[in-house]
Design an enzyme around this catalytic site. Structure first.
Site: not given
Ligand code: PNS
Length: 190
Positions: A17, A41, A90, A127
Site C-alpha cells: 500500500h 466486514k 498486483r 493484508s
Molecule cells: O482494500 P479493499 O477492501 O480491497 O478496498 C475495496 C474498496 C474500499 C476500494 C471498495 O470496496 C470500495 O470502493 N467500497 C466503497 C463502496 C463503493 O463505492 N462500492 C461500489 C464500487 S464500484
C-alpha cells in the site's frame, strides 16, 4: 489542485500500500487515503487504529491526508473535490474485479481510475495474508511498516492469551480467535 484518492480497508496497511501511496504522492498535489468503514466486514484493527497507523506511516510525505468514509466511494470523491482514484494492480487476478469497479465508478460519476503496477517486491502481499502468516507465527518483518509490525504482534498476543484463558475451549473455538481465523476466509483484500 490535482487530488487523488487511494481507497481501501487497510487492515492493516502493508508496504505494498505504502509503495502505491508514496508513488501517487509524487504524481499528484494531494493524496487522500480513504479508509472504508464497513460494519459488515470483520477486521483485526478498528477504523481508528487503521487511520492512526496510516497517519503515522505517511506523515513524511507532506501531501498525504488520511480520512475515513462509508457509502459510495464516488460520493466521497464528490464531497472532497476528487476526480480520480489510484489503485495498485498486483497480478492479472486483480484486474477483473478492479476493472469492474473502475467502470462502475466512471459510469456512476465519471470518476477515473488510475492503475499502477505494484512494485514486484510486494506483488504477493495482501493484508489478509499478512494477518494469516503473523497469526501462525510467521515472520512478516519487511512486509509491513515497523509500527504495524509492533501493533500486529501486540494484537495477536492479546488474542492468543485471551484464548489461553479459556482452557475448555480450543484456540479455534474461542470467540476472539475464531473470529480472527474467520477473517481469512474473505476475498484477499489489499
Ligand atoms: O482494500 P479493499 O477492501 O480491497 O478496498 C475495496 C474498496 C474500499 C476500494 C471498495 O470496496 C470500495 O470502493 N467500497 C466503497 C463502496 C463503493 O463505492 N462500492 C461500489 C464500487 S464500484
Amino acid at each position: 489542485m490535482r487530488r487523488v484518492v487511494c481507497p481501501g480497508s487497510f487492515d492493516p496497511v502493508t508496504n505494498g500500500h505504502l509503495d502505491i501511496i508514496g508513488r501517487a504522492s509524487g504524481l499528484y498535489d494531494e493524496v487522500v487515503v480513504a479508509v472504508l468503514i464497513n460494519i459488515t466486514k470483520k477486521s483485526l484493527f478498528s477504523v481508528d487504529e487503521r487511520v492512526a497507523m496510516l497517519g503515522e506511516v505517511t506523515k513524511g510525505y507532506g501531501n498525504v491526508r488520511v480520512e475515513r468514509f462509508h457509502g459510495l466511494l464516488v460520493d466521497f470523491c464528490a464531497a472532497n473535490g476528487i476526480t480520480a482514484i489510484v489503485k495498485g494492480l498486483r497480478a492479472v487476478s486483480d484486474f477483473e474485479y478492479e476493472m469492474q469497479m473502475a467502470q462502475m465508478n466512471y459510469r456512476l460519476a465519471k470518476v477515473e481510475t488510475m492503475f499502477m503496477t505494484t512494485n514486484p517486491l510486494y506483488s504477493f502481499l495482501s493484508s489478509s495474508l499478512i494477518k494469516e502468516i503473523a497469526t501462525y507465527g510467521g515472520d512478516v518483518s519487511g512486509l509491513v511498516p515497523e509500527i504495524v509490525l509492533t501493533e500486529l504482534r501486540a494484537r495477536l498476543k492479546d488474542l492468543s492469551s485471551a484464548a489461553r484463558r479459556l482452557p475448555a475451549m480450543s484456540w479455534e473455538s474461542h470467540a476472539g480467535a475464531g473470529r480472527l481465523i474467520g477473517r481469512f476466509s474473505h476475498r484477499q483484500t489489499r
